[in-house]
Design an enzyme around this catalytic site. Structure first.
Site, short mmCIF file in Angstrom:
data_model
loop_
_atom_site.label_atom_id
_atom_site.label_comp_id
_atom_site.label_asym_id
_atom_site.label_seq_id
_atom_site.Cartn_x
_atom_site.Cartn_y
_atom_site.Cartn_z
CB THR A 55 -0.93 -0.01 1.23
OG1 THR A 55 -1.76 -1.16 1.14
CG2 THR A 55 -1.80 1.22 1.31
CE1 TYR A 96 -3.83 -0.42 -1.35
CE2 TYR A 96 -5.76 0.41 -0.21
CZ TYR A 96 -4.61 -0.35 -0.21
OH TYR A 96 -4.25 -1.04 0.90
CB SER A 143 3.09 -8.11 1.59
OG SER A 143 1.95 -8.03 2.40
CE LYS A 158 -2.94 -5.14 8.12
NZ LYS A 158 -3.02 -5.17 6.66
CD GLU A 180 1.34 -28.48 29.42
OE1 GLU A 180 1.69 -29.14 30.42
OE2 GLU A 180 1.17 -27.24 29.45
#
Ligand code: GLU
Length: 351
Positions: A36, A50, A83, A189, A308
């Protein structure tokens, strides 16, 4: 007009930058991959529909002339894509290029421009394979360059300032958006569209940029860069590692499909503390019998997947606090060294 909404804020922060000559300034290389921050739209109010990766790095650098006050900046286009399309071969190309550049005394720091969707994966990969203490800063934006209040220009300005700062040395690969500095190991993110999307809920940011000043408060203590044993200089591909998501009524057939498709490792985005249904568990155990390394992470979004006694019995690895997409990065690199789950567990405890 490009970046028109944001230049006034850059003008404000530039006032704290001293007038240095070209020779005094650090040399910062910007490696561009798209996203972007290189996005463009016909409409200034379009912040979601876009085209990402539309502008080249020369155009982006030209749109932020204030960068010249901070550093001798030059750009290089690695790829120009969203990406979601960054793959292992691009990761390797980027890492090798960064290592070559940072080995030169003529390069003081690196900025990588990147789409935000998989930014944390590239950042963590570089954090594990860059062989230098010099700053490497990954930057993106949430609004395209053509948007009202585009966040790209100031994010890029901040990234170059961080990459130019002595304090950023030996802190591992850093991520900046929205005036915050995050460590590649911890940041993720968290929001699909908001500009404050990059957070690290448990560990926090490592620093911030305010009044044009880069300030650090913390540093990541997990092994990175020069202390990492992972080395990609002789690799031209990485082992296949897939991620399988846990959900109610899931089954084992996706495990079988991943194994049949050649997976050497599978990361499980388990529920809660890495839990899996009995049927998924059968698929995972059979994958282990075929030599595939299973690593349990969690779909929850934060917290540690604890190790564990049953994990030892099943020969499963647990991801510590790495989310599934970052666990995949470490598992790929771990598999370049060993297939032994105990050794791989050590990596997950250290990195
Ligand atoms: N999906 C695109 C990408 O990751 C745009 C998202 C962004 O950069 O914010 O490159």
């Amino acid at each position: 007009m490009l970046f028109s909404g944001s230049l006034s804020s850059v003008n404000a922060s530039k006032m704290t930058v001293k007038n240095l000559t070209k020779n005094d300034l650090p040399n910062v290389k910007i490696l561009a991959t798209g996203g972007t921050i290189a996005g463009s739209s016909q409409s200034s109010t379009d912040t979601t529909g876009y085209e990402s990766g539309a502008l080249d790095i020369k155009t982006i650098i030209k749109a932020v002339p204030e960068l010249k006050k901070l550093a001798n900046v030059s750009g290089e286009q690695i790829v120009n894509i969203g990406s979601q399309n960054i793959n292992n071969s691009i990761l390797l190309k980027l890492a090798k290029r960064i290592n070559t550049l940072l080995a030169s005394k003529d390069v003081d720091g690196i900025v990588v421009t990147h789409g935000t969707d998989t930014l944390e994966e590239t950042a963590y990969f570089l954090n594990l394979v860059v062989k230098s203490q010099k700053p490497v800063v990954i930057v993106g934006s949430m609004r395209p360059a053509t948007a009202i209040s585009a966040d790209g220009p100031l994010n890029l300005y901040n990234a170059v300032e961080i990459a130019s700062s002595k304090e950023a040395k030996d802190k591992g690969v850093l991520v900046t958006l929205n005036d915050r500095i995050g460590a590649a190991r911890y940041i993720t993110k968290t929001n699909t569209t908001a500009t404050d999307t990059f957070k690290s809920a448990e560990q926090g940011y490592v620093g911030e940029i305010a009044g044009g000043k880069v300030v650090f408060y913390n540093e990541p203590i997990r092994k990175h860069t020069t202390k990492s044993i992972f080395n990609v200089s002789k690799l031209d591909k990485l082992p296949q590692v897939d991620i399988l998501y846990t959900y109610q009524n899931d089954n084992r057939y996706l495990y079988d499909a991943a194994v049949n498709a050649g997976a050497k490792g599978i990361v499980v985005a388990g529920s809660g503390n890495g839990s899996m249904s009995d049927t998924a568990l059968e698929g995972a155990k059979d994958a282990v019998k075929k030599g595939v390394v299973i690593t349990k992470s969690s779909r929850v979004g934060s917290g540690i997947v604890t190790h564990e006694a049953s994990d030892d019995k099943d020969k499963f690895v647990t991801s510590d606090s790495l989310n599934p997409q970052k666990a995949r990065i470490l598992l790929m690199l771990a598999l370049t060294k060993t297939k032994n789950p105990k050794k791989i567990q050590d990596y997950f405890d250290e990195y």
